[in-house]
Write a protein that holds these residues in place. Structure first.
Motif, short mmCIF file in Angstrom:
data_model
loop_
_atom_site.label_atom_id
_atom_site.label_comp_id
_atom_site.label_asym_id
_atom_site.label_seq_id
_atom_site.Cartn_x
_atom_site.Cartn_y
_atom_site.Cartn_z
N PHE A 1 0.83 -1.20 0.00
CA PHE A 1 0.00 0.00 0.00
C PHE A 1 0.86 1.26 0.00
N ALA A 2 0.56 2.19 -0.90
CA ALA A 2 1.29 3.45 -0.97
C ALA A 2 0.84 4.35 0.17
N ALA B 1 6.88 2.75 1.25
CA ALA B 1 7.24 3.91 2.06
C ALA B 1 8.16 4.84 1.27
N ALA B 2 8.06 6.12 1.56
CA ALA B 2 8.86 7.11 0.84
C ALA B 2 9.82 7.88 1.74
N TYR C 1 11.14 0.62 0.09
CA TYR C 1 11.47 2.05 0.07
C TYR C 1 11.35 2.51 -1.38
N GLY C 2 10.18 3.00 -1.75
CA GLY C 2 9.87 3.25 -3.14
C GLY C 2 10.24 4.60 -3.69
N ASN C 3 10.83 5.46 -2.87
CA ASN C 3 11.20 6.80 -3.31
C ASN C 3 12.61 6.76 -3.89
N THR C 4 12.76 7.21 -5.12
CA THR C 4 14.10 7.26 -5.72
C THR C 4 14.90 8.46 -5.22
N ARG D 1 21.52 9.97 4.67
CA ARG D 1 20.94 9.76 6.00
C ARG D 1 19.66 8.94 5.91
N ASN D 2 18.80 9.23 4.92
CA ASN D 2 17.57 8.47 4.73
C ASN D 2 17.86 7.00 4.50
#
Length: 389
Positions: free
Chosen positions: A38-39, A61-62, A82-85, A90-91
């Protein structure tokens, strides 16, 4: 849902957990063998996340904070992608510390950072799409070309990461089945290229984009995406991708609005119905609501939310532009469309805003112009009714 809305004295977002659960179950039945992530950005409401986790969903998660919220539901870290490019060093390090091992990427630079701060992790290379047919195309900020994807995954392998898969996103609120077909053709050709270079992915992430059905377009017409055809194209595409890859493939999907949009509603009220002449001499009616772009209705620039006026079901009507309460000119429906509203409506009358369960809570500000974010209430599900802000 209606009972909860009618009982609400103040403005509130209502989420129907049973409806969200049915949507999830129906999706899994349409696309068997596909794992749902789920986004979270679509509805970061704890009770909604808990309910989906109980049903078996993982999470896309982003950010590290979204990972914290996902883990709070009790899902295992391997069910979090972790779907955010777009990620800082640190992230990446924080996500890795919390046990996440699946990372989306679209550049060699990001791969280098993942290799340093999340060694041995799996990476999915996101492929750019045109976004044609979607209300929000998402075609510029994220994703790389198939040619770049080869370089990215070769770099991942060289740096000790696992070049696990490919991902796409055909655009948010996608309205065409062909967008899925085009994406799958691109993925199939790229899989063949990767296999020739000794890279054999084990998963394909088909991303988000599945539409909701309950909103209206900018001119107030029903949105009628060919959902059954979309599912058929995806099922056929999964078989095609399995056929061209040199090893078995698993599939992920990251629905957001498709699961929650039509199962959320806002109980708002009328601020004012006004009439005035524009500079060209034409008269224009405006309906101002107690909520708008900055506290619940962020997507009003691309769609219309269905409105219901329970105290004024009959009588004469006018066509009005709908706007929120702030003094920002963007806080209004696109003015190429108007909404039919009762002429006798008065300040304080209740309004039900339907099909706004996606992004209503996520995009709310911390009080732009002094208009506070809406509180929410969850009804149904395995847990008793709960409230939050």
């Amino acid at each position: 849902m209606r009972t909860a809305l009618a009982a609400a004295a103040e403005d509130v977002i209502i989420y129907d957990l049973d409806g969200i659960g049915r949507q999830y179950t129906d999706l899994c039945a349409e696309l068997p063998g596909l794992a749902v992530r789920f986004a979270m950005k679509a509805c970061p409401v704890g009770e909604v996340l808990d309910h989906l986790a109980r049903l078996g969903s993982g999470f896309d998660a982003a950010s590290p904070q979204e990972i914290v919220e996902a883990l709070r539901t009790g899902v295992a870290p391997e069910s979090i992608h972790y779907g955010n490019t777009v990620k800082s060093d640190r992230n990446i390090a924080e996500a890795y510390r919390m046990g996440v091992r699946d990372f989306a990427t679209d550049s060699v630079e990001d791969v280098t950072a993942i290799a340093e701060h999340a060694p041995g992790s799996s990476v999915f290379c996101r492929i750019a799409t045109t976004g044609h047919g979607a209300l929000w195309g998402l075609s510029h900020k994220f994703g790389c070309s198939p040619e770049d994807a080869l370089r990215v995954l070769v770099a991942a392998r060289t740096s000790g990461l696992v070049p696990s898969g490919l991902s796409v996103h055909v655009g948010s609120q996608q309205m065409t089945a062909e967008a899925w077909g085009e994406a799958i053709r691109t993925l199939a050709a790229l899989l063949e290229t990767l296999n020739r270079h000794g890279i054999v992915p084990d998963r394909i992430n088909l991303g988000g984009g599945l539409p909701a059905l309950g909103a209206l377009d900018r001119r107030g017409r029903p949105l009628e995406p060919p959902l059954d055809k979309m599912f058929a194209v995806i099922r056929e595409g999964m078989e095609r991708l399995r056929a061209v890859n040199a090893a078995p493939l698993g599939f992920l999907l990251e629905p957001g609005r498709h699961l929650v949009a039509d199962h959320g509603a806002i109980r708002a009220h009328v601020a004012r119905l006004t009439s005035r002449h524009r500079l060209d001499g034409n008269r224009e009616d405006w309906l101002y609501l107690s909520c708008g772009k900055f506290n619940g209705l962020y997507e009003m620039d691309q769609l219309q939310y269905r409105l219901e006026f329970p105290n004024r079901p009959d009588g004469q009507f006018v066509n009005a532009v709908v706007a929120g309460p702030t003094c920002d000119s963007d806080d209004a429906y696109a003015q190429d469309g108007t909404v039919r509203v009762p002429r006798t409506i008065t300040s304080g009358d209740p309004v039900w805003v339907h099909s706004c369960g996606a992004y209503a809570a996520a995009y709310a500000t911390q009080g732009f112009n002094g208009f506070s974010p809406l509180p929410y209430r969850c009804v149904g599900g395995a847990a008793p009714e709960s409230e939050g802000a």
